[in-house]
Structures are given as structure tokens and as C-alpha cells.
Design a protein around this motif. Structure first.
Motif, short mmCIF file in Angstrom:
data_model
loop_
_atom_site.label_atom_id
_atom_site.label_comp_id
_atom_site.label_asym_id
_atom_site.label_seq_id
_atom_site.Cartn_x
_atom_site.Cartn_y
_atom_site.Cartn_z
N GLU A 295 0.74 -1.20 -0.04
CA GLU A 295 0.00 -0.02 -0.02
C GLU A 295 0.92 1.22 -0.02
N HIS A 296 2.26 1.20 -0.26
CA HIS A 296 2.96 2.56 -0.12
C HIS A 296 2.65 3.29 -1.15
N PRO A 297 1.78 3.27 -2.34
CA PRO A 297 1.72 4.33 -3.25
C PRO A 297 0.75 5.39 -2.53
N VAL A 298 -0.05 5.06 -1.66
CA VAL A 298 -1.02 6.11 -1.11
C VAL A 298 -0.17 7.30 -0.38
N SER A 299 1.13 6.83 0.22
CA SER A 299 1.93 7.55 0.97
C SER A 299 2.76 8.28 -0.08
N GLU A 300 3.07 7.81 -1.22
CA GLU A 300 3.79 8.40 -2.27
C GLU A 300 3.06 9.61 -2.74
N PHE A 301 1.64 9.39 -2.90
CA PHE A 301 0.89 10.40 -3.54
C PHE A 301 0.66 11.73 -2.53
N VAL A 302 0.42 11.47 -1.31
CA VAL A 302 0.11 12.51 -0.51
C VAL A 302 1.64 13.26 -0.06
N THR A 303 2.85 12.60 0.03
CA THR A 303 4.05 13.14 -0.06
C THR A 303 4.72 13.60 -1.24
N GLY A 304 4.53 13.11 -2.30
CA GLY A 304 5.07 13.37 -3.72
C GLY A 304 6.41 12.76 -3.81
N THR A 305 6.83 11.48 -3.32
CA THR A 305 8.01 10.98 -2.88
C THR A 305 7.93 9.59 -3.91
N ASP A 306 9.08 9.23 -4.41
CA ASP A 306 9.26 7.80 -4.73
C ASP A 306 9.73 6.82 -3.90
N LEU A 307 8.91 6.01 -3.06
CA LEU A 307 9.58 5.32 -1.83
C LEU A 307 10.50 4.29 -2.13
N ILE A 308 10.25 3.86 -3.35
CA ILE A 308 11.43 2.46 -3.83
C ILE A 308 12.73 3.40 -4.01
N ARG A 309 12.68 4.45 -4.55
CA ARG A 309 13.92 5.23 -4.93
C ARG A 309 14.45 5.45 -3.43
N GLU A 310 13.64 6.11 -2.76
CA GLU A 310 14.54 6.45 -1.22
C GLU A 310 15.04 5.08 -0.43
N GLN A 311 14.11 4.25 -0.58
CA GLN A 311 14.66 2.67 -0.13
C GLN A 311 16.04 2.51 -0.43
N ILE A 312 16.04 2.37 -1.88
CA ILE A 312 17.30 2.20 -2.48
C ILE A 312 18.45 3.09 -2.04
N LEU A 313 18.03 4.21 -2.31
CA LEU A 313 19.15 5.44 -1.99
C LEU A 313 19.88 5.05 -0.44
N VAL A 314 19.03 5.02 0.52
CA VAL A 314 19.39 5.07 1.76
C VAL A 314 20.21 3.52 1.95
N CYS A 315 19.78 2.58 1.28
CA CYS A 315 20.38 1.24 1.66
C CYS A 315 21.63 1.06 0.87
N CYS A 316 21.93 2.18 -0.22
CA CYS A 316 23.11 2.17 -0.82
C CYS A 316 24.20 3.20 -0.31
N GLY A 317 23.66 3.63 0.91
CA GLY A 317 24.51 4.50 1.64
C GLY A 317 24.37 6.05 1.22
N GLN A 318 23.64 6.29 0.31
CA GLN A 318 23.26 7.56 -0.33
C GLN A 318 22.20 8.56 0.44
N PRO A 319 22.28 9.79 0.54
CA PRO A 319 21.41 10.53 1.45
C PRO A 319 19.99 10.41 0.82
N MET A 320 18.97 10.46 1.62
CA MET A 320 17.49 10.47 1.22
C MET A 320 17.49 11.77 0.52
N THR A 321 16.19 11.93 -0.31
CA THR A 321 16.03 13.00 -1.21
C THR A 321 14.98 13.68 -0.21
N ILE A 322 14.38 13.13 0.84
CA ILE A 322 13.48 13.76 1.40
C ILE A 322 14.20 14.72 2.73
N ASP A 323 13.55 15.68 2.82
CA ASP A 323 14.12 16.24 4.16
C ASP A 323 13.14 16.00 5.39
#
Ligand code: MV4
Length: 439
Positions: A295-323
Motif C-alpha cells: 500500500e506504499h503508493p498512497v503515501s507516495e501520492f500525499v508526500t510526492g515521493t518515490d519510496l522505492i527510490r528512497e529505499q534504494i538510496l538509503v540502503c546504498c549509503g546515499q542521502p535520502m531525497t526527503i528532508d
């Protein structure tokens, strides 16, 4: 950034992960069973490897086949998706042992949160309210009676290794405790190879509310609002929405600060969900899901975020795009799961469109819906400025969705969404049972 990632999953979530990878410039390796040779995730990936026969135990759940494939194809990371091995700490350890990045939290964190008794203790330690209940596992009838009387009937017996309702028993009086303790423990042993059970006060018709979390593994935690998942049948969710009609800003703040404390202290990395039961203004910690969720897409819609992208970024040691200190929640999003009522071949597919409409699915004209896997074939998700508008849009979008060859649950979904109780927003997890006779 990593160059190549293996998706250890199938269906709509595999498709969803591949799409984010493409946007991140990451090549993808799909795995598939012989039943899925023409599947959409296979067609969309850069490389596809057959890992076994249709039965999941010999394909999507085969740790050796998955690890061998990831290594042989030169992957640097493995995304487990949802279900299958997504919360399997043994698989996570094998992935790491092979020198690959696990797109998820540390295996020890998975274990801590996967055991409901230790998760409850951990939540308490970080200041989250939990339902009244046993401080630890319950072994003897006398202990059970004492705890049940202390919290007051009805109580619920739960499996420490459980989830999805297996090994749960509701008990209304002393006389029924002993028998149900045995039944729950045996069911838990059969399903999870662990007969440990514990007791909580049973809350009647609560809301199921969960917070979406992205954490960077260094204590940085973003909370991306909540989802209400109260509409479910036999522990299978049917409709999810964000925000929850029953959560006030004060409740959201209180839940979020507790969740932030927990995920930060655990040095949690990746996407996670913290579930609560909500009764009126009160909320109680239930469990943590250490993965991305359907059900992650409802959170993507209300926050304007790609949660799969954020998940991959943080697990690869990159900073998240979200503040993390400035997450804005905007409008209302509702998701209706589209389930096949029987397997078959799609002979025609008309997908709804228009502003604020999204269809996440593995279907295409000619696609096969196999009897070997989950019946969910897609999710229709909408976003609008308020709940009423989102509901109108979702009903409009369902009407546009046409799938020939495979019968789906759209008539049931329309009836639920159009019901007075759903429209009122005043409902709990009993809503499906309340409507069942009219569906
Ligand atoms: C509960 C509960 C009432 N009181 N715990 C169901 C699945 C598992 N994750 C926990 N579940 C429940 N735990 C207490 N103390 C009611 C449920 C429950 C439920 C929770 C969320 C969504 C749907 C549900 C349907 C039936 C029972």
C-alpha cells in the motif's frame, strides 16, 4: 551509485521496483519461474533469469537459486520486494555474505522486530504505548489467567513469530483460556516453527493505522504520514488511504515522535512501517513491518515521493531525497486492490487515466494470471484534494478499468467504496464483516 540490482520478486511489485531503478540509472535483473516466462517484470528488466518451476518454494523462495543468480549476473544489490523473502533475516544474511547490498534493514534488526514479544518490549522502551498484556511469553495456564484478569476480558492470544492473523485466538472467559492457549501455540508451531505465544487485551473494532518510515541507518528518520488499512477481509487488505479519517494532527504528532525515536535508536535502514491499533484518540503499538509494503503508493501520492527510490538510496549509503524535518502532506489518496477471482489470460485491458490516477499492475493484453501466486493483479490508486473528491475519482477510475478474460473484484470494491459507512470515514477493522451481507 550501484550499477545493477536483482529484484527477488514477481508481479506488480517487481514491475514497480524496476521502474524506479530505470529512473535511477540502475540496470535490473529479473528472476522468474517457468510460469512467469512471459511476465511483465521479465519483459521490463534488462536481464531475466529463470530460477525454477512454478511452485514458490522452488523458485521465488529458493535462497540458493536467488543468491547464485545475483552473483552470476554481476549484481551489487538485491531488492526483496514484498512477501516472499522480504522479511527473511536468513536470506538477508546470505545476500550480505555474498558481498551484496540488502535493500532492507540489518538482519539483526529484522529479527528483533520480527519477534512480536521483543518488538513490543522495544516499543515500550522507546516510549510507545502498547496494549495492556503479558510482559513476555506465556507458558502456563495460571500465568494466562492472571494476565487476562489484570487486563480484563476479552483478551487475544498471539504468536510471537506470527503475523497475518495466524495463531491468534480471542478469549472471553477464564474457562476458555487453557484450550485456546494450546490451540494458538500449536498453530504457531505449525506455521512459524515457534510455539511462543503472548496475551494482550483485545480491542474491539479498532482502526488499523500505520506510519510510513524511511530511515538512513545513521539515525536519520523521515515519517511520511499514516495509512488507514482498516478495510480488510481475513487479514487481506482491500482498501487503504492516507491520511486516516480517524487520526488528528495531535495523534499523528504523538505517533510520529515515538516512531522516530524507535527507528532512530535501532539505526534502522530502509523503508519500514510501524502499525498501530487506534480506538478513539488512543493508539497502541502493534508491530513493525521491516520492508516496503503493497500500500506504499498512497503515501507516495500525499508526500510526492518515490519510496522505492528512497529505499534504494538509503540502503546504498546515499542521502535520502526527503528532508526528514519538512515532510508536507498534501490532499487525500485512496487505493483499491484489484484481485483476480480466478486465474486466466487477459484478452483485453483498458487502463483508467486522467489527473491523479495511477494503476500499478503486471497486467497487459495477453498476460497470464497464474494459480500459483497471490491473487492481487494490481492496485488502482487516486489522489485529490480531499477525501470526497478522491472517493469520487476512485469510483470513476474503477468504472474505466476493463479487464476481459480474468474476472476481478471491482464490483465488491465499488459497493464498499459507495457504502454509507465507508463514505462516513467512521469505521474500524470490522467494516468488511458489517458490509458482507450487502456485497
Ligand atoms: C489485535 C486486535 C485487537 N486487539 N490486537 C490482526 C493481525 C495482527 N497483525 C494483529 N491483529 C489484531 N490484533 C489487540 N490487542 C485486532 C487485530 C485484528 C486486526 C488488526 C488490523 C487489521 C485487521 C484486523 C482484523 C482482525 C483482527
Amino acid at each position: 551509485m550501484i550499477k545493477r540490482l536483482m529484484v527477488a520478486n514477481r508481479g506488480e511489485i517487481a514491475v514497480r521496483i524496476i521502474r524506479s531503478c530505470k529512473e535511477l540509472g540502475i540496470e535490473t535483473v529479473a528472476v522468474y519461474s517457468t510460469a512467469d516466462k512471459d511476465a511483465l517484470h521479465v519483459r521490463l528488466a534488462d536481464i531475466a533469469v529463470c530460477i525454477g518451476p512454478p511452485k514458490s518454494a522452488q523458485s521465488y523462495l529458493s535462497v540458493p537459486a536467488l543468491i547464485t543468480t545475483a552473483v552470476r549476473t554481476g549484481c551489487e544489490a538485491v531488492h526483496p520486494g514484498v512477501g516472499f523473502l522480504s522479511e527473511n533475516s536468513n536470506f538477508a544474511r546470505e545476500v550480505k555474505k555474498a558481498g551484496l547490498i540488502w535493500i532492507g534493514p540489518d538482519p539483526d534488526v529484522i529479527d528483533l522486530l520480527g519477534d512480536k514479544v521483543t518488538a513490543r518490549d522495544t516499543a515500550l522502551k522507546y516510549g510507545l504505548p502498547v496494549t495492556p498484556g503479558s510482559p513476555g511469553p506465556i507458558a502456563k495456564k495460571d500465568e494466562a489467567v492472571a494476565v487476562a484478569r489484570e487486563c480484563g476480558y476479552p483478551v487475544i492470544i498471539k504468536a510471537a513469530s506470527g503475523g497475518g492473523g495466524k495463531g491468534m485466538r480471542i478469549v472471553w472467559k477464564d474457562d476458555d483460556l487453557e484450550e485456546n492457549l494450546t490451540i494458538a501455540s500449536n498453530e504457531a508451531l505449525a506455521n512459524f516453527s515457534d510455539g511462543t505465544v503472548y496475551i494482550e487485551k483485545y480491542l474491539q473494532n479498532p482502526r488499523h493505522v500505520e506510519l510510513q518510515v524511511i530511515a538512513d541507518g545513521k539515525g536519520g528518520v523521515a515519517i511520511l504520514g499514516e495509512r488507514d488499512c482498516s478495510v480488510q477481509r481475513n487479514h487481506q487488505k482491500l482498501i487503504e488511504e492516507s491520511p486516516s479519517p480517524g487520526v488528528t494532527p495531535a495523534m499523528r504528532d504523538a505517533m510520529s515522535s515515538g516512531a522516530r525515536n524507535l527507528f532512530s535508536s535501532l539505526k534502522y535502514c530502509g523503508a519500514g512501517t510501524i502499525e498501530f491499533l487506534v480506538v478513539g484518540e488512543a493508539f497502541y503499538f502493534m508491530e513493525v513491518n521491516a520492508r516496503i509494503q503493497v500500500e506504499h503508493p498512497v503515501s507516495e501520492f500525499v508526500t510526492g515521493t518515490d519510496l522505492i527510490r528512497e529505499q534504494i538510496l538509503v540502503c546504498c549509503g546515499q542521502p535520502m531525497t526527503i528532508d526528514p524535518d519538512n515532510v508536507q502532506l498534501s490532499g487525500w489518496s485512496i487505493e483499491a486492490r484489484i484481485n483476480a477471482l480466478s486465474p486466466g489470460k487477459v484478452t483485453r485491458l483498458d487502463v483508467p487515466g486522467g489527473p491523479g490516477v495511477r494503476f500499478d499492475s503486471f497486467l497487459y493484453t495477453g498476460a497470464t494470471v497464474s494459480p500459483h501466486y497471490d491473487s492481487m493483479v494490481g492496485k488502482l490508486i487516486v489522489h485529490d484534494s480531499d477525501r470526497q473528491k478522491a472517493l469520487t475519482k476512485l469510483l470513476r477510475a474503477i468504472d474505466e478499468l476493463e479487464i476481459d478474460g480474468v474476472p476481478v473484484n471491482t464490483e465488491t470494491q465499488k459497493k464498499i467504496l459507495s457504502s454509507a459507512i465507508f463514505r462516513s470515514g467512521q469505521f474500524g477493522t470490522g467494516i468488511y464483516a458489517q458490509l458482507e451481507a450487502t456485497l
